[in-house]
Design a protein around this motif. Structure first.
Motif, short mmCIF file in Angstrom:
data_model
loop_
_atom_site.label_atom_id
_atom_site.label_comp_id
_atom_site.label_asym_id
_atom_site.label_seq_id
_atom_site.Cartn_x
_atom_site.Cartn_y
_atom_site.Cartn_z
N MET A 1 17.62 79.81 -10.94
CA MET A 1 17.95 79.02 -11.99
C MET A 1 19.00 78.78 -12.87
N LEU A 2 19.37 77.94 -13.39
CA LEU A 2 20.51 78.08 -14.22
C LEU A 2 20.11 76.99 -15.46
N VAL A 3 20.48 77.29 -16.57
CA VAL A 3 20.48 76.50 -17.63
C VAL A 3 21.70 76.34 -18.41
N VAL A 4 22.15 75.10 -18.94
CA VAL A 4 23.53 75.28 -19.68
C VAL A 4 23.14 74.29 -20.81
N ILE A 5 23.63 74.76 -21.94
CA ILE A 5 23.62 74.09 -23.28
C ILE A 5 25.01 74.30 -23.91
N ALA A 6 25.23 72.68 -24.21
CA ALA A 6 26.80 72.70 -24.65
C ALA A 6 26.81 71.97 -25.94
N ASN A 7 27.84 72.26 -26.76
CA ASN A 7 27.96 71.20 -28.13
C ASN A 7 28.57 69.98 -27.55
N ASP A 8 29.42 70.24 -26.64
CA ASP A 8 30.11 68.90 -26.35
C ASP A 8 31.20 69.21 -25.31
N LEU A 19 25.67 65.89 -11.21
CA LEU A 19 25.41 65.90 -9.93
C LEU A 19 24.54 66.99 -9.31
N TRP A 20 24.40 68.14 -10.14
CA TRP A 20 23.64 69.20 -9.72
C TRP A 20 22.60 69.54 -10.52
N PHE A 21 22.35 68.96 -11.83
CA PHE A 21 21.50 69.27 -12.83
C PHE A 21 20.57 67.90 -13.18
N ILE A 22 19.57 68.21 -13.83
CA ILE A 22 18.83 67.19 -14.67
C ILE A 22 19.42 67.42 -16.07
N GLU A 23 19.35 66.31 -16.93
CA GLU A 23 19.92 66.27 -18.11
C GLU A 23 18.75 65.97 -19.18
N PRO A 24 17.52 66.56 -19.42
CA PRO A 24 16.44 66.29 -20.17
C PRO A 24 16.90 65.85 -21.44
N LYS A 25 18.02 66.34 -22.11
CA LYS A 25 18.45 66.14 -23.38
C LYS A 25 20.10 65.99 -23.41
N PRO A 26 20.64 65.28 -24.19
CA PRO A 26 22.32 65.17 -23.95
C PRO A 26 22.86 66.79 -24.20
N ASN A 27 23.62 67.04 -23.19
CA ASN A 27 24.15 68.09 -23.10
C ASN A 27 23.65 69.41 -22.89
N VAL A 28 22.14 69.27 -22.25
CA VAL A 28 21.50 70.20 -22.03
C VAL A 28 21.14 70.06 -20.40
N PHE A 29 21.46 70.62 -19.55
CA PHE A 29 21.43 70.94 -17.95
C PHE A 29 20.53 72.05 -17.73
#
Length: 98
Positions: A1-8, A19-29
């Motif tokens: 599992m991989l979770v990516v959280i970004a500011n921008d 392509l690879w992730f769901i984005e439940p919230k902007p910039n959270v994959f």
């Protein structure tokens, strides 16, 4: 599992992530990609995200404690390690007395 959280994220990177992730919230994959693919995605992020992207990556690993946390640039959160366990330090808001 991989979770990516970004500011921008740069638009090209964000589009690629979708392509690879769901984005439940902007910039959270979030994705359940295999470990080999997760390593490639993390390498892609390190190569294509500038420091101001503020990316925090939570990746499942087979060793104890079962996850690894890494970051790119200013993530607005601090990482610390206590007894071999990586933790994210949340900033506390101070309460004003009335």
């Amino acid at each position: 599992m991989l979770v990516v959280i970004a500011n921008d994220l740069p638009p090209a990177v964000r589009g690629r992530m979708k392509l690879w992730f769901i984005e439940p919230k902007p910039n959270v994959f979030i994705s359940g990609v295999k470990d080999n693919v997760a390593r490639k995605v993390v390498a892609y992020l390190y190569k294509h995200c500038p420091a101001d992207s503020g990316v925090m990556v939570f990746r499942r690993i087979p060793e104890t404690p079962g996850y690894d946390i890494s970051g790119i640039g200013d993530t607005k959160r601090n990482l610390t390690e206590i007894s071999g366990l990586q933790l994210v330090i949340e900033k506390q808001n101070s309460l004003c007395d009335s």
